[in-house]
Write a protein that holds these residues in place. Structure first.
Motif, PDB file in Angstrom:
ATOM      1  N   ASN A   1      10.768  -7.174  -3.352  1.00  0.00           N
ATOM      2  CA  ASN A   1      10.728  -6.955  -4.802  1.00  0.00           C
ATOM      3  C   ASN A   1       9.957  -8.129  -5.397  1.00  0.00           C
ATOM      4  O   ASN A   1      10.496  -9.204  -5.588  1.00  0.00           O
ATOM      5  CB  ASN A   1      12.141  -6.860  -5.385  1.00  0.00           C
ATOM      6  CG  ASN A   1      12.834  -5.593  -4.927  1.00  0.00           C
ATOM      7  OD1 ASN A   1      12.169  -4.598  -4.631  1.00  0.00           O
ATOM      8  ND2 ASN A   1      14.155  -5.619  -4.855  1.00  0.00           N
TER       9      ASN A   1
ATOM     10  N   SER B   1       6.823   1.368  -8.184  1.00  0.00           N
ATOM     11  CA  SER B   1       7.083   1.392  -6.744  1.00  0.00           C
ATOM     12  C   SER B   1       6.161   2.410  -6.085  1.00  0.00           C
ATOM     13  O   SER B   1       5.463   3.156  -6.764  1.00  0.00           O
ATOM     14  CB  SER B   1       8.545   1.770  -6.466  1.00  0.00           C
ATOM     15  OG  SER B   1       8.753   3.126  -6.773  1.00  0.00           O
TER      16      SER B   1
ATOM     17  N   LYS C   1       6.790  -5.237  -8.512  1.00  0.00           N
ATOM     18  CA  LYS C   1       6.564  -4.193  -7.524  1.00  0.00           C
ATOM     19  C   LYS C   1       7.833  -4.060  -6.693  1.00  0.00           C
ATOM     20  O   LYS C   1       8.209  -4.990  -5.962  1.00  0.00           O
ATOM     21  CB  LYS C   1       5.363  -4.598  -6.666  1.00  0.00           C
ATOM     22  CG  LYS C   1       4.785  -3.476  -5.848  1.00  0.00           C
ATOM     23  CD  LYS C   1       5.330  -3.479  -4.455  1.00  0.00           C
ATOM     24  CE  LYS C   1       4.551  -2.552  -3.560  1.00  0.00           C
ATOM     25  NZ  LYS C   1       5.341  -2.223  -2.367  1.00  0.00           N
TER      26      LYS C   1
ATOM     27  N   SER D   1      13.953  -0.506  -3.619  1.00  0.00           N
ATOM     28  CA  SER D   1      14.242   0.001  -4.959  1.00  0.00           C
ATOM     29  C   SER D   1      15.708   0.357  -5.171  1.00  0.00           C
ATOM     30  O   SER D   1      16.115   0.648  -6.294  1.00  0.00           O
ATOM     31  CB  SER D   1      13.329   1.164  -5.305  1.00  0.00           C
ATOM     32  OG  SER D   1      12.996   1.897  -4.171  1.00  0.00           O
TER      33      SER D   1
ATOM     34  N   GLU E   1       6.652   5.525 -12.468  1.00  0.00           N
ATOM     35  CA  GLU E   1       7.083   5.985 -11.142  1.00  0.00           C
ATOM     36  C   GLU E   1       6.768   7.461 -11.000  1.00  0.00           C
ATOM     37  O   GLU E   1       6.714   8.195 -11.984  1.00  0.00           O
ATOM     38  CB  GLU E   1       8.590   5.754 -10.965  1.00  0.00           C
ATOM     39  CG  GLU E   1       9.435   6.542 -11.952  1.00  0.00           C
ATOM     40  CD  GLU E   1      10.890   6.110 -11.978  1.00  0.00           C
ATOM     41  OE1 GLU E   1      11.485   5.987 -10.913  1.00  0.00           O
ATOM     42  OE2 GLU E   1      11.420   5.901 -13.088  1.00  0.00           O
TER      43      GLU E   1
END
Lengths: 161, 517
Positions: B227, B241, B259, B263, B285
């Motif tokens: 991350n 992402s 980024k 997630s 996204e």
């Protein structure tokens, strides 16, 4: 190495070797030391649907997809797909489809159309001939390497300015 | 990782890169059922002699075999496409409780844009639902790196780890550096009923473990380099992402980025800290508002994409529209539609069905394409195996109509067989056509039990479909070549008019099989 990113859209219909053509270019760019992104969608390709492959290479490449009006070159193997794919080409970009008739005349085996047209494209890219030869050795089975090199070099002659 | 020489770099697709990464991580066992866009993962793994790779009969089976292998002490992997994960959801949910022993990784490939799928579900929700960590590589090179991290996380936190690919990650190629294979020491294989026997009493204790584990994984999400904050000019910032990150970087090279490579669990502190560094924040996204909905709960102000962009694939071209808050502009591009190959034996089967004017309950495979003109002789397609079960259901409301269920040979083994057992047991009458082209054609010609060959094309015990159908309780089982038009039509006509449950195996090898030899 320049910071320029080269974007090439390959297109055609299933069975024409669209993915193989972009594969040759991808390996040639790799041997020339570039960072490469190459996008394709398979699954339906064998069943006669539209096939499209995007290749981008340069010092640093992010998106594997080329935007409309973003391709430096369009390499299309089927006339019917050309109008659709033309949208990818940037203003001042080169449409290799214009060489389609000339190449078709020059080859004996229609299966070598893809390699021949890549040959026509090759002098326009900052990649040495040695890298192209190595790429062909990588991509094809040993038995058909010599034949593809020959067809490639023939295309390369056609493409020389 | 140490920097590799240029000569070590090869051009790999995301699926291939992930397979090489798993190989280098000492992977021992890999199981899957083929499905675009995930198929090449197992095909690549099968090329390594050190790995026990298999085509399993379906995803539930694949999942359980791979998990069992992990419990025995060997790093293992299960791969599938998004709809395949639905088939494996039963073991998946409880495996979050049992945990693993050696590392166990679930690789799932979503298909935004439905290039070759029946829906475009966003599998990230499964991470929340099952309380498992989720990694999302955005390129082939990352796929290789992330799969190795996934095994480490799996072992360290005693959890299955989900690695979510998408078509544009799976089927993108990139130059990737190769490394050496390193097999980690095997953990002991021990009996542990409170961990591996999920009866309510044990499961309660394991649920406590799972909740604690989630807390630890959250702490990992806050500190992991996966991350990553990339500071930019601070005017605009993106939380993003997967491949969307790559599209944004091209269009907004000067922006700031968070980024998200891991997630789930969400890295709340990092998100809040990042939000403070930028004037205008965007969450971009693909598919569902997975990040969006959570970040809203943090009280962070941001702009998200117009809901119209929840449908279909994002492209680099969508980015300026998303940032401007515009709705999606539907592009009508006339693409050449796929169709059955010239000389495909399914043409013959469907010609007979069309002549008969039956309602054809379809299934997942090449033959699904028979719904399109000029054939237009397939009238439903839901999921694997539904050709057999819809046939039964449709007959309940319309017993006098001509209804035929069709299913492919590979699909029949995957999940048609249970439907046939159900039909026989519940005294259903009618005709099931097994369109047997002796391969898993739609995904490029993979082996299955009916072909008698393994993933490595080695001979194995062959499943005889007609024997299996008889054993399931079908009253009649015929094997006919659909290219013998008269004989095929005669059998179909005869069976449809009988008060019996009949299976007709319509057998003729796929046209593309010959070409591969």
């Amino acid at each position: 190495m320049k910071d320029t990113v080269y974007s090439i859209t390959f297109g055609g219909i299933g069975g024409q070797g669209v993915l193989k053509a972009s594969e040759i270019c991808g390996w040639a760019a790799l041997y020339a030391g570039y960072h490469i992104k190459k996008s394709e969608v398979h699954g339906m390709a064998q069943r006669g649907g539209s096939v499209e492959s995007h290749l981008r290479f340069g010092k640093r490449v992010y998106s594997p997809l080329i935007v409309a009006g973003g391709a430096d070159f369009l390499v299309c193997f089927h006339r019917d797909e050309q109008p659709r794919l033309k949208a990818f080409l940037k203003t001042g970009g080169t449409d290799m489809t214009d060489f389609l008739d000339k190449v078709q005349e020059a080859i004996d085996d229609p299966r070598s159309l893809n390699t021949a047209l890549v040959g026509v494209l090759s002098p326009k890219l900052p990649i040495d001939e040695g890298c192209w030869m190595k790429a062909i050795e990588t991509v094809f089975k040993p038995a058909i390497v010599a034949e593809n090199k020959k067809v490639f070099l023939m295309g390369r002659e056609i493409g020389r300015p | 990782m140490a920097k590799k020489k240029k000569s070590d770099r090869v051009l790999l697709s995301g699926n291939e890169a992930l397979a090489y990464g798993a190989y280098e991580a000492g992977l021992g066992v890999a199981c899957a059922y083929p499905g675009t866009p995930s198929t090449e993962i197992l095909e690549t793994l099968a090329g390594f002699k050190e790995i026990d790779a298999q085509w399993s009969v379906n995803e539930k089976v694949a999942y359980e075999v791979a998990l069992g292998a992990a419990v025995s002490g060997v790093r293992s992997l299960f791969a599938c496409k998004h709809v395949g994960l639905n088939v494996a959801m039963d073991p998946l949910m409880t495996s979050s409780y049992t945990g693993v022993n050696a590392g166990f990784v679930i690789v799932v490939a979503d298909d935004p844009g439905m290039h070759s799928s029946q829906n475009e579900q966003d599998t990230r929700w499964v991470a929340i639902y099952s309380k498992m960590p989720l990694l999302e590589p955005s390129s082939p090179a990352e796929a290789k790196e992330y799969i190795q991290e996934a095994f480490r996380i799996s072992e360290r936190f005693d959890t299955p780890v989900m690695v979510r690919m998408t078509t544009r990650v799976s089927h993108t190629k990139e130059d990737v550096a190769l490394g050496e294979r390193q097999v980690p020491p095997r953990p002991a294989f021990e009996r542990n009923a409170p961990k591996y026997v999920m009866v309510p009493g044990h499961a309660y204790q394991r649920h406590i473990f799972v909740e604690k584990r989630l807390g630890k994984l959250k702490a990992l999400a806050e500190r992991t380099k996966f991350n990553r904050i990339e500071p930019g000019d601070g005017k605009i910032g993106f939380i993003t992402s997967s491949v969307t990150y790559q599209y944004l970087k091209d269009v907004y090279p000067d922006a700031s980025y968070l980024k998200l490579g891991m997630s789930y669990p969400f890295c709340d502190d990092k998100i809040k800290a990042f939000a403070k560094t930028v004037k205008k924040l965007f969450v971009v996204e693909e598919l569902d508002p997975f990040l969006e909905e959570h970040i809203k709960t943090l009280g962070v102000k941001f702009t998200a994409k117009d809901p119209s962009f929840r449908i279909g694939e994002l492209t680099p071209e969508s980015m300026p529209d998303i940032v401007a808050g515009r709705a999606k502009r539907e592009k009508k591009v006339a693409k050449r539609p796929p169709r059955l190959c010239a000389g495909c034996p399914h043409w013959a089967s469907f010609a007979a069905l069309k002549k008969m004017d039956a309602f054809v309950a379809g299934d997942i495979g090449c033959y699904t394409l028979a719904c399109l003109p000029p054939t237009s002789a397939l009238h439903s397609c839901l999921c694997m195996g539904a050709g057999v079960t819809w046939h039964e259901g449709l007959r309940k409301g319309a017993p006098d109509k001509k209804i035929v269920g069709v299913v492919g040979d590979s699909t029949f083994v995957h999940s048609g067989v249970t439907g046939l057992i159900n039909a026989a047991y519940n005294q259903t009458k009618g005709v099931i056509l097994i369109l047997d082209n002796s391969t898993t054609a739609m995904t490029g010609g993979q082996q299955h039990p009916g072909t008698g060959l393994t993933i490595r094309n080695e001979p194995t015990r062959q499943l005889i479909l007609e024997d299996l159908c008889r054993a399931c309780g079908a009253d009649n089982v015929d094997v006919v070549d659909p290219m013998d038009v008269k004989a095929f039509a005669a059998i179909l006509e005869k069976r449809i008019n009988e008060d019996a449950l009949s299976v007709i195996v319509s057998r003729h090898p796929c046209r593309l099989l010959k070409r591969q030899v």
